[in-house]
Write a protein that holds these residues in place. Sequence first.
Motif, mmCIF file in Angstrom:
data_model
loop_
_atom_site.group_PDB
_atom_site.id
_atom_site.type_symbol
_atom_site.label_atom_id
_atom_site.label_comp_id
_atom_site.label_asym_id
_atom_site.label_seq_id
_atom_site.Cartn_x
_atom_site.Cartn_y
_atom_site.Cartn_z
ATOM 1 N N ARG A 34 3.197 2.244 56.446
ATOM 2 C CA ARG A 34 4.690 1.428 56.628
ATOM 3 C C ARG A 34 5.490 0.961 55.684
ATOM 4 N NH1 ARG A 34 8.890 1.332 56.910
ATOM 5 N NH2 ARG A 34 10.815 1.162 58.055
ATOM 6 N N GLU A 35 4.805 -1.018 55.569
ATOM 7 C CA GLU A 35 5.321 -1.531 54.789
ATOM 8 C C GLU A 35 5.320 -1.334 53.350
ATOM 9 O OE1 GLU A 35 2.903 -5.669 55.314
ATOM 10 O OE2 GLU A 35 2.140 -4.503 57.769
ATOM 11 N N LEU A 36 4.192 -0.332 52.982
ATOM 12 C CA LEU A 36 4.578 0.412 51.610
ATOM 13 C C LEU A 36 5.741 1.468 51.162
ATOM 14 C CD1 LEU A 36 3.111 0.542 48.865
ATOM 15 C CD2 LEU A 36 1.517 2.814 49.604
ATOM 16 N N MET A 37 5.755 1.885 52.574
ATOM 17 C CA MET A 37 6.932 2.625 51.839
ATOM 18 C C MET A 37 8.701 1.553 52.237
ATOM 19 S SD MET A 37 6.636 5.633 55.044
ATOM 20 C CE MET A 37 5.162 6.911 54.745
ATOM 21 N N ALA A 38 8.900 0.590 52.858
ATOM 22 C CA ALA A 38 9.678 -0.097 52.223
ATOM 23 C C ALA A 38 9.914 -1.602 51.642
ATOM 24 C CB ALA A 38 9.668 -1.864 53.495
ATOM 25 N N THR A 85 11.066 2.521 45.032
ATOM 26 C CA THR A 85 10.183 3.540 44.818
ATOM 27 C C THR A 85 9.300 3.656 43.581
ATOM 28 O OG1 THR A 85 12.339 4.377 43.477
ATOM 29 C CG2 THR A 85 11.891 5.580 45.707
ATOM 30 N N ARG A 86 9.423 2.244 42.770
ATOM 31 C CA ARG A 86 9.091 1.977 41.745
ATOM 32 C C ARG A 86 7.618 1.192 42.226
ATOM 33 N NH1 ARG A 86 10.977 -3.293 40.978
ATOM 34 N NH2 ARG A 86 12.507 -3.901 42.300
ATOM 35 N N LEU A 87 7.184 0.897 43.059
ATOM 36 C CA LEU A 87 6.597 0.330 43.188
ATOM 37 C C LEU A 87 5.677 0.819 44.437
ATOM 38 C CD1 LEU A 87 8.025 -3.295 43.994
ATOM 39 C CD2 LEU A 87 6.554 -2.844 41.424
ATOM 40 N N ALA A 88 5.964 2.254 44.556
ATOM 41 C CA ALA A 88 4.874 3.035 45.375
ATOM 42 C C ALA A 88 5.860 3.489 46.069
ATOM 43 C CB ALA A 88 3.926 2.465 45.314
ATOM 44 N N TYR A 143 13.620 0.136 54.461
ATOM 45 C CA TYR A 143 13.112 -1.611 54.923
ATOM 46 C C TYR A 143 12.545 -1.332 56.498
ATOM 47 C CZ TYR A 143 15.452 -1.767 49.893
ATOM 48 O OH TYR A 143 15.819 -1.785 48.412
ATOM 49 N N ILE A 144 12.137 -2.063 56.620
ATOM 50 C CA ILE A 144 12.370 -2.828 57.088
ATOM 51 C C ILE A 144 13.257 -3.952 57.343
ATOM 52 C CG2 ILE A 144 10.283 -3.723 59.390
ATOM 53 C CD1 ILE A 144 8.194 -3.001 57.850
ATOM 54 N N PRO A 145 14.475 -4.410 58.983
ATOM 55 C CA PRO A 145 15.044 -4.955 58.596
ATOM 56 C C PRO A 145 14.725 -5.953 59.041
ATOM 57 C CG PRO A 145 16.161 -2.536 59.604
ATOM 58 C CD PRO A 145 14.485 -3.025 59.046
ATOM 59 N N THR A 146 13.881 -6.575 60.482
ATOM 60 C CA THR A 146 13.607 -7.756 61.166
ATOM 61 C C THR A 146 12.419 -8.258 59.747
ATOM 62 O OG1 THR A 146 11.125 -6.478 61.661
ATOM 63 C CG2 THR A 146 13.503 -6.804 63.156
ATOM 64 N N GLU A 147 12.035 -7.700 58.631
ATOM 65 C CA GLU A 147 11.480 -8.686 57.608
ATOM 66 C C GLU A 147 12.321 -9.002 56.279
ATOM 67 O OE1 GLU A 147 8.041 -6.275 56.438
ATOM 68 O OE2 GLU A 147 7.128 -6.486 58.421
ATOM 69 N N THR A 148 12.920 -7.912 56.163
ATOM 70 C CA THR A 148 14.108 -8.654 55.548
ATOM 71 C C THR A 148 16.159 -9.643 55.231
ATOM 72 O OG1 THR A 148 15.361 -6.169 55.017
ATOM 73 C CG2 THR A 148 13.749 -6.035 53.770
ATOM 74 N N LYS A 177 6.626 -7.097 44.637
ATOM 75 C CA LYS A 177 5.550 -7.711 43.564
ATOM 76 C C LYS A 177 4.217 -8.143 44.623
ATOM 77 C CE LYS A 177 7.464 -6.448 38.640
ATOM 78 N NZ LYS A 177 6.961 -6.657 37.741
ATOM 79 N N LYS A 178 4.646 -9.057 45.044
ATOM 80 C CA LYS A 178 3.715 -10.439 45.067
ATOM 81 C C LYS A 178 3.329 -10.088 46.620
ATOM 82 C CE LYS A 178 2.277 -15.070 46.986
ATOM 83 N NZ LYS A 178 3.065 -16.233 47.486
ATOM 84 N N GLN A 179 4.115 -9.402 46.554
ATOM 85 C CA GLN A 179 4.436 -8.381 48.521
ATOM 86 C C GLN A 179 2.819 -7.112 48.220
ATOM 87 O OE1 GLN A 179 7.282 -7.763 50.847
ATOM 88 N NE2 GLN A 179 6.535 -5.434 52.275
ATOM 89 N N LEU A 180 3.417 -6.632 46.948
ATOM 90 C CA LEU A 180 2.432 -5.176 46.581
ATOM 91 C C LEU A 180 1.141 -5.810 46.870
ATOM 92 C CD1 LEU A 180 2.303 -1.840 46.331
ATOM 93 C CD2 LEU A 180 3.103 -2.634 43.505
ATOM 94 N N GLU A 181 0.811 -6.569 45.605
ATOM 95 C CA GLU A 181 -0.886 -6.652 45.227
ATOM 96 C C GLU A 181 -1.045 -7.242 46.823
ATOM 97 O OE1 GLU A 181 -2.037 -6.665 42.697
ATOM 98 O OE2 GLU A 181 -0.119 -5.814 41.755
#
Length: 218
Positions: free
Chosen positions: A11-15, A18-21, A26-31, A85-89
């Motif tokens: 679910r976090e990846l889907m947030a 698309t260019r970052l897989a 989005y997850i509104p509570t986090e963004t 990008k940092k979140q994805l890594e």
Amino acid sequence: ITGMNSKPLLRELMALPTRLAGLNIYIPTETATYEYEASRKATAPLVSHLLQQKNKISAAEWHQVQKEMKSAHSEIGSKKNSRLKKQLEELKQNFTPVMQLQIEDLQSPGTSNWLTTLPIAAEGFTLSKQEFQDALALRYLEPLLNIPSKCGCGEINNMTHILQCNRGGYVSMRHNNLRDLTAILLQRAGCKDVEIEPHLLSIIGEELPKGTTTADGA
């Protein structure tokens, strides 16, 4: 929507974009906090003028406001890109090695274009609910749903086997889709006498060696 079991990591990846897989879901509570601060920063030059309650604003002042807002948008975009990008890594480290390689592949140019392309039916860009869910399962290496546990050849069904088994029909379907697309593109390019490969002639009345496959299209 996705047809997959909810997994926190997935679910976090889907947030992510698309260019970052991701899927841009989005997850509104986090963004919410980031978006609020970005909105305040982007509109700050305009808000300062509104608070002055001027009846008119000179062309020079308006030009300066636009310049400041453009600079703010650029800075916001740069910071957001770095944060994602940092979140994805950090997120990628929690996946299996195979999924980590998949995530890297999904960031290749053009890999996720099908998710952002307009669903134009005339161009064949529409997907049914089942096709969309299957595509997502392939994207994230999840098992396909609603398929037989065993293939007609007797082997256990999985994504790899389905796409390779000559009895399942998908090998022929993949070949035919590429064949038809190539023919359409050649016709649109102005090529003449473009035809797809003809079907095999009927073998009715033919004498063939014992054991020869006689099914139509074989």
